[in-house]
Design an enzyme around this catalytic site. Structure first.
Site, PDB file in Angstrom:
ATOM      1  N   ASP A 103     -10.113 -24.330 -18.168  1.00 12.17           N
ATOM      2  CA  ASP A 103      -9.331 -25.344 -18.884  1.00 12.17           C
ATOM      3  C   ASP A 103      -9.888 -26.766 -18.776  1.00 12.17           C
ATOM      4  O   ASP A 103      -9.371 -27.682 -19.411  1.00 12.17           O
ATOM      5  CB  ASP A 103      -7.870 -25.310 -18.402  1.00 12.17           C
ATOM      6  N   HIS A 118     -16.300 -19.543 -14.507  1.00 11.70           N
ATOM      7  CA  HIS A 118     -16.017 -18.575 -15.575  1.00 11.70           C
ATOM      8  C   HIS A 118     -16.169 -19.172 -16.970  1.00 11.70           C
ATOM      9  O   HIS A 118     -15.671 -18.613 -17.937  1.00 11.70           O
ATOM     10  CB  HIS A 118     -14.620 -17.988 -15.396  1.00 11.70           C
ATOM     11  N   GLY A 252       1.680 -16.396  -2.039  1.00 11.54           N
ATOM     12  CA  GLY A 252       1.455 -14.951  -2.051  1.00 11.54           C
ATOM     13  C   GLY A 252       0.123 -14.591  -1.416  1.00 11.54           C
ATOM     14  O   GLY A 252      -0.701 -15.455  -1.101  1.00 11.54           O
TER      15      GLY A 252
END
Ligand SMILES: [Zn+2]
Length: 279
Positions: A103, A118, A252
């Site tokens: 982005d 990426h 997480g």
């Protein structure tokens, strides 16, 4: 064994050290770009490189959705997490950022050294001649080939933000069968976003630059990624192997947790902001 810790533990570990940062989708969620791997995201099958190059129908469908979705990424802004890393670079603490995001929000925040592992959403490459063009230029060509398409998708009060937009600027649209994709204007070859897809390798030269950036700093700070793909995890492995301290900040579990010196289980933006205040 996982070494869970607080922001304070992370700050004590990084105090007086230079740092390379590795970031993922979790740092951009506060800018409105959804993290499709987080536990509360809808299930989604990411496109593979093989599907893209092997199937013209799939490609047409991809470009139709991308033509609508990319404009959403185009209008997003960096958040406090991006700005903190740019500030830390100005202060001589952060050497640079390796990001799995496409982005460009680190660049928008003023980060000077960024490796877009990426790829980047604003560039398109021809698979035949290798020339690149800007996504804006392609948008003009797609608009000419498909007059009124974006408007027809967005009519009835739907806005781009209402459409499911994935981190690679993929929006969900049902009717794309009449969409005309554009070929390379120089050689007629197939155009592909300059983004690394599942099933595709990160260019070797880029990987080498990223390893060098990791090794140019004393420590590695990972923020907002579960490290599910090897392209990011290998930098954590390298740092750990070198004996460099590794801090992982993520809400997480991550695949790098067993290698972390300190794992802070919390959101990227608030944790990076708190961390910068302590350094
Ligand atoms: Zn070409």
């Amino acid at each position: 064994m996982i070494h869970h810790g607080t922001v304070g533990d992370a700050a004590r570990l990084l105090d007086g050290r230079t740092v390379t940062a590795l970031t993922g989708a979790g740092i951009s969620t506060d800018s409105g770009i959804p993290d499709y791997r987080s536990p509360d995201s809808p299930p989604r099958n990411p496109m593979t490189y093989q599907q893209f190059v092997g199937d013209p129908d799939f490609r047409r469908h991809y470009w139709a959705r991308n033509h609508v979705g990319w404009q959403h990424v185009h209008r997003t802004h960096p958040n406090a997490g991006h700005r903190v890393l740019a500030d830390l670079e100005d202060r001589g603490i952060v050497r640079g950022v390796i990001t799995q995001n496409v982005d460009l929000l680190h660049e928008d925040a003023g980060q000077r050294t960024v490796i877009d592992l990426h790829g980047r959403y604003d560039s398109v490459i021809c698979l035949q001649c290798g020339r690149t063009i800007s996504r804006s230029h392609l948008a003009e060509r797609l608009d000419m080939l498909n007059p009124g398409f974006v408007e027809s998708v967005l009519d009835g009060g739907t806005t781009v933000a209402d459409i499911e937009v994935a981190p690679d600027a993929d929006a969900v649209i049902a009717k794309t069968s009449h969409f005309k994709p554009a070929d390379c204007e120089f050689c007629g070859g197939v155009l592909k976003p300059e983004i690394v897809y599942f099933g595709e390798n990160v260019p070797r030269e880029r990987v080498d630059r990223a390893f060098a950036l990791v090794e140019s700093a004393d420590a590695l700070l990972v923020a907002g990624t579960s490290l599910t793909v090897m392209s990011g995890l290998r930098f954590v492995r390298r740092a750990a192997k070198n004996g460099q301290p590794v801090v992982i900040v993520n809400r997480g579990e991550t695949r790098g947790d067993p290698l972390a010196t300190v794992k802070v289980d919390a959101g990227a933006t608030e944790t990076l902001t708190a961390l910068a205040d302590l350094l």
